[in-house]
Design a protein around this motif. Sequence first.
Motif, PDB file in Angstrom:
ATOM      1  N   ILE A   1      13.908   8.671  -6.728  1.00 56.32           N
ATOM      2  CA  ILE A   1      13.927   7.486  -5.868  1.00 56.32           C
ATOM      3  C   ILE A   1      15.311   7.335  -5.254  1.00 56.32           C
ATOM      4  CG2 ILE A   1      13.670   4.982  -5.735  1.00 56.32           C
ATOM      5  CD1 ILE A   1      11.781   5.114  -8.114  1.00 56.32           C
ATOM      6  N   ILE A   2      15.325   7.126  -3.949  1.00 58.35           N
ATOM      7  CA  ILE A   2      16.556   6.803  -3.230  1.00 58.35           C
ATOM      8  C   ILE A   2      16.321   5.442  -2.582  1.00 58.35           C
ATOM      9  CG2 ILE A   2      18.168   7.506  -1.428  1.00 58.35           C
ATOM     10  CD1 ILE A   2      16.847  10.374  -1.817  1.00 58.35           C
ATOM     11  N   ALA A   3      17.104   4.461  -2.964  1.00 62.54           N
ATOM     12  CA  ALA A   3      16.887   3.093  -2.478  1.00 62.54           C
ATOM     13  C   ALA A   3      18.207   2.465  -2.076  1.00 62.54           C
ATOM     14  CB  ALA A   3      16.205   2.249  -3.555  1.00 62.54           C
ATOM     15  N   ILE A   4      18.100   1.440  -1.241  1.00 59.50           N
ATOM     16  CA  ILE A   4      19.269   0.678  -0.802  1.00 59.50           C
ATOM     17  C   ILE A   4      19.240  -0.683  -1.476  1.00 59.50           C
ATOM     18  CG2 ILE A   4      20.352  -0.475   1.171  1.00 59.50           C
ATOM     19  CD1 ILE A   4      19.447   1.819   2.916  1.00 59.50           C
ATOM     20  N   ILE A   5      20.399  -1.086  -1.981  1.00 56.20           N
ATOM     21  CA  ILE A   5      20.557  -2.429  -2.535  1.00 56.20           C
ATOM     22  C   ILE A   5      21.694  -3.135  -1.808  1.00 56.20           C
ATOM     23  CG2 ILE A   5      19.649  -1.811  -4.805  1.00 56.20           C
ATOM     24  CD1 ILE A   5      22.558  -1.624  -5.800  1.00 56.20           C
TER      25      ILE A   5
ATOM     26  N   PRO B   1       0.826  -1.227   0.000  1.00 61.24           N
ATOM     27  CA  PRO B   1       0.000   0.000   0.000  1.00 61.24           C
ATOM     28  C   PRO B   1       0.849   1.261   0.000  1.00 61.24           C
ATOM     29  CG  PRO B   1      -0.853  -1.583   1.587  1.00 61.24           C
ATOM     30  CD  PRO B   1       0.473  -2.117   1.136  1.00 61.24           C
ATOM     31  N   CYS B   2       1.983   1.214   0.683  1.00 60.08           N
ATOM     32  CA  CYS B   2       2.879   2.369   0.728  1.00 60.08           C
ATOM     33  C   CYS B   2       3.407   2.704  -0.671  1.00 60.08           C
ATOM     34  CB  CYS B   2       4.044   2.080   1.679  1.00 60.08           C
ATOM     35  SG  CYS B   2       5.274   3.383   1.776  1.00 60.08           S
ATOM     36  N   LEU B   3       3.826   1.683  -1.413  1.00 59.22           N
ATOM     37  CA  LEU B   3       4.353   1.900  -2.767  1.00 59.22           C
ATOM     38  C   LEU B   3       3.262   2.289  -3.755  1.00 59.22           C
ATOM     39  CD1 LEU B   3       6.885  -1.077  -2.991  1.00 59.22           C
ATOM     40  CD2 LEU B   3       7.383   1.318  -2.498  1.00 59.22           C
ATOM     41  N   LYS B   4       2.092   1.713  -3.603  1.00 58.31           N
ATOM     42  CA  LYS B   4       0.995   2.020  -4.519  1.00 58.31           C
ATOM     43  C   LYS B   4       0.444   3.426  -4.319  1.00 58.31           C
ATOM     44  CE  LYS B   4      -0.897  -2.573  -5.557  1.00 58.31           C
ATOM     45  NZ  LYS B   4      -0.904  -2.389  -7.024  1.00 58.31           N
ATOM     46  N   ALA B   5       0.617   3.956  -3.111  1.00 60.29           N
ATOM     47  CA  ALA B   5       0.029   5.255  -2.779  1.00 60.29           C
ATOM     48  C   ALA B   5       1.013   6.406  -2.941  1.00 60.29           C
ATOM     49  CB  ALA B   5      -0.505   5.233  -1.347  1.00 60.29           C
TER      50      ALA B   5
ATOM     51  N   VAL C   1      17.713  -6.299  -8.740  1.00 56.66           N
ATOM     52  CA  VAL C   1      18.741  -5.277  -8.548  1.00 56.66           C
ATOM     53  C   VAL C   1      19.515  -5.048  -9.842  1.00 56.66           C
ATOM     54  CG1 VAL C   1      20.888  -4.731  -7.343  1.00 56.66           C
ATOM     55  CG2 VAL C   1      18.948  -5.664  -6.069  1.00 56.66           C
ATOM     56  N   GLN C   2      19.846  -6.125 -10.531  1.00 56.73           N
ATOM     57  CA  GLN C   2      20.550  -6.016 -11.806  1.00 56.73           C
ATOM     58  C   GLN C   2      19.710  -5.225 -12.804  1.00 56.73           C
ATOM     59  OE1 GLN C   2      23.658  -7.333 -12.555  1.00 56.73           O
ATOM     60  NE2 GLN C   2      23.554  -6.357 -14.558  1.00 56.73           N
ATOM     61  N   GLU C   3      18.430  -5.506 -12.819  1.00 58.85           N
ATOM     62  CA  GLU C   3      17.523  -4.867 -13.767  1.00 58.85           C
ATOM     63  C   GLU C   3      17.434  -3.357 -13.554  1.00 58.85           C
ATOM     64  OE1 GLU C   3      12.735  -5.101 -14.714  1.00 58.85           O
ATOM     65  OE2 GLU C   3      13.770  -6.908 -14.002  1.00 58.85           O
ATOM     66  N   ILE C   4      17.218  -2.931 -12.318  1.00 61.74           N
ATOM     67  CA  ILE C   4      17.067  -1.493 -12.066  1.00 61.74           C
ATOM     68  C   ILE C   4      18.411  -0.779 -12.124  1.00 61.74           C
ATOM     69  CG2 ILE C   4      14.952  -1.790 -10.731  1.00 61.74           C
ATOM     70  CD1 ILE C   4      16.586  -1.465  -8.191  1.00 61.74           C
ATOM     71  N   SER C   5      19.504  -1.503 -11.856  1.00 64.63           N
ATOM     72  CA  SER C   5      20.831  -0.894 -11.923  1.00 64.63           C
ATOM     73  C   SER C   5      21.208  -0.522 -13.345  1.00 64.63           C
ATOM     74  CB  SER C   5      21.888  -1.841 -11.347  1.00 64.63           C
ATOM     75  OG  SER C   5      21.652  -2.111  -9.982  1.00 64.63           O
ATOM     76  N   GLU C   6      20.653  -1.226 -14.315  1.00 65.76           N
ATOM     77  CA  GLU C   6      21.002  -0.996 -15.714  1.00 65.76           C
ATOM     78  C   GLU C   6      20.161   0.081 -16.379  1.00 65.76           C
ATOM     79  OE1 GLU C   6      20.654  -4.866 -17.395  1.00 65.76           O
ATOM     80  OE2 GLU C   6      22.622  -5.542 -16.669  1.00 65.76           O
ATOM     81  N   LEU C   7      19.192   0.651 -15.659  1.00 65.63           N
ATOM     82  CA  LEU C   7      18.402   1.737 -16.231  1.00 65.63           C
ATOM     83  C   LEU C   7      19.299   2.954 -16.446  1.00 65.63           C
ATOM     84  CD1 LEU C   7      15.156   1.406 -14.073  1.00 65.63           C
ATOM     85  CD2 LEU C   7      15.475   0.694 -16.445  1.00 65.63           C
ATOM     86  N   SER C   8      19.018   3.700 -17.493  1.00 68.00           N
ATOM     87  CA  SER C   8      19.919   4.776 -17.899  1.00 68.00           C
ATOM     88  C   SER C   8      20.030   5.905 -16.889  1.00 68.00           C
ATOM     89  CB  SER C   8      19.466   5.344 -19.253  1.00 68.00           C
ATOM     90  OG  SER C   8      18.147   5.851 -19.161  1.00 68.00           O
TER      91      SER C   8
ATOM     92  N   PHE D   1       5.985  -7.016  -4.445  1.00 71.88           N
ATOM     93  CA  PHE D   1       6.988  -5.979  -4.220  1.00 71.88           C
ATOM     94  C   PHE D   1       7.838  -5.772  -5.469  1.00 71.88           C
ATOM     95  CE2 PHE D   1      11.410  -5.022  -2.941  1.00 71.88           C
ATOM     96  CZ  PHE D   1      11.225  -3.777  -2.372  1.00 71.88           C
ATOM     97  N   LYS D   2       8.289  -6.859  -6.074  1.00 73.40           N
ATOM     98  CA  LYS D   2       9.117  -6.749  -7.267  1.00 73.40           C
ATOM     99  C   LYS D   2       8.346  -6.074  -8.408  1.00 73.40           C
ATOM    100  CE  LYS D   2      10.385 -11.146  -7.332  1.00 73.40           C
ATOM    101  NZ  LYS D   2      11.113 -12.384  -7.733  1.00 73.40           N
ATOM    102  N   GLN D   3       7.079  -6.398  -8.527  1.00 71.59           N
ATOM    103  CA  GLN D   3       6.262  -5.786  -9.566  1.00 71.59           C
ATOM    104  C   GLN D   3       6.141  -4.277  -9.360  1.00 71.59           C
ATOM    105  OE1 GLN D   3       2.349  -7.534  -9.874  1.00 71.59           O
ATOM    106  NE2 GLN D   3       1.578  -5.925 -11.216  1.00 71.59           N
ATOM    107  N   GLU D   4       5.917  -3.845  -8.124  1.00 70.30           N
ATOM    108  CA  GLU D   4       5.775  -2.427  -7.837  1.00 70.30           C
ATOM    109  C   GLU D   4       7.092  -1.679  -8.043  1.00 70.30           C
ATOM    110  OE1 GLU D   4       3.082  -0.616  -7.283  1.00 70.30           O
ATOM    111  OE2 GLU D   4       1.942  -2.455  -7.635  1.00 70.30           O
ATOM    112  N   ILE D   5       8.207  -2.291  -7.662  1.00 73.05           N
ATOM    113  CA  ILE D   5       9.506  -1.643  -7.835  1.00 73.05           C
ATOM    114  C   ILE D   5       9.803  -1.438  -9.315  1.00 73.05           C
ATOM    115  CG2 ILE D   5      12.003  -1.980  -7.611  1.00 73.05           C
ATOM    116  CD1 ILE D   5      10.677  -1.004  -5.067  1.00 73.05           C
ATOM    117  N   ARG D   6       9.565  -2.448 -10.129  1.00 73.31           N
ATOM    118  CA  ARG D   6       9.782  -2.306 -11.576  1.00 73.31           C
ATOM    119  C   ARG D   6       8.938  -1.167 -12.144  1.00 73.31           C
ATOM    120  NH1 ARG D   6       9.826  -8.215 -11.386  1.00 73.31           N
ATOM    121  NH2 ARG D   6      11.950  -8.934 -11.915  1.00 73.31           N
ATOM    122  N   LYS D   7       7.707  -1.100 -11.723  1.00 74.85           N
ATOM    123  CA  LYS D   7       6.805  -0.068 -12.222  1.00 74.85           C
ATOM    124  C   LYS D   7       7.264   1.322 -11.793  1.00 74.85           C
ATOM    125  CE  LYS D   7       1.924   1.280 -12.197  1.00 74.85           C
ATOM    126  NZ  LYS D   7       0.561   0.928 -11.722  1.00 74.85           N
ATOM    127  N   LEU D   8       7.651   1.461 -10.524  1.00 81.59           N
ATOM    128  CA  LEU D   8       8.058   2.762 -10.013  1.00 81.59           C
ATOM    129  C   LEU D   8       9.344   3.255 -10.656  1.00 81.59           C
ATOM    130  CD1 LEU D   8       7.187   2.197  -6.257  1.00 81.59           C
ATOM    131  CD2 LEU D   8       6.207   3.963  -7.718  1.00 81.59           C
TER     132      LEU D   8
END
Length: 223
Positions: free
Chosen positions: A174-178, A134-138, A189-196, A159-166
């Motif tokens: 976005i500030i996140a810890i990996i 709910p926190c991520l969706k809102a 982590v590999q997927e979001i790390s490769e975003l431009s 959770f993984k679905q929401e992170i990909r979408k966000l």
Amino acid sequence: MTQPHYLTIYLSIYLSRSKLKKISCSLGFSTITKYKIQIVNWRKIPIMRILLTGYPGVGKTTICRKVSEELRGEVTGFYTEEVRVNGTRIGFDIVTLGDNEQRGILARTVSQINGPKVGQYTVHVTDFETIAIPCLKAVGRQYLVVDEIGKMESFSQKFKQEIRKLFTEFDGDIIAIIPHSRGSPLPLVQEISELSNTEIIMVTKENRDSIPTQIINRIKNYS
């Protein structure tokens, strides 16, 4: 031929890597008889995706909390907090940011549920999702903090679905810890790390005190 009173010109200006701003201008030929500027989906530049990594205990969560305190009402998200009894760590809780703080179980060393295991900890996937999803969706504010995108959290498909979408659609920073990985990183982590527009910052004992100020200054400079 009768000259029209105004001409409508559509301009598309690149504002970020994922969003465009449309400006609709109605301009007269000899005189300006009508003038209109319509801004759709305005966005500062650039959208930042900052991933903090480093060895356990180096201060990544502290950085996220300091940044969140500085941003106050403009930030949403959650952080992970150790749970200790008589000085012994027995698990982790998830705690939301903002005025209406919520807390839930992420993992415990002693648990009555039959959940996935990470070392000595049993992950409470349903309890985690009850708070995190709910926190991520809102998300409706300008900044999102996620502590963390790790192995325990990744047992949740939601959770993984929401992170990909966000990471691809959220029109804010976005500030996140990996986790710090010595081998192959987690697929998410590999997927979001490769975003431009993603930047990875290695947190050390030498730079951890300066990182919150650096992040805040960058955010304010682009506000």
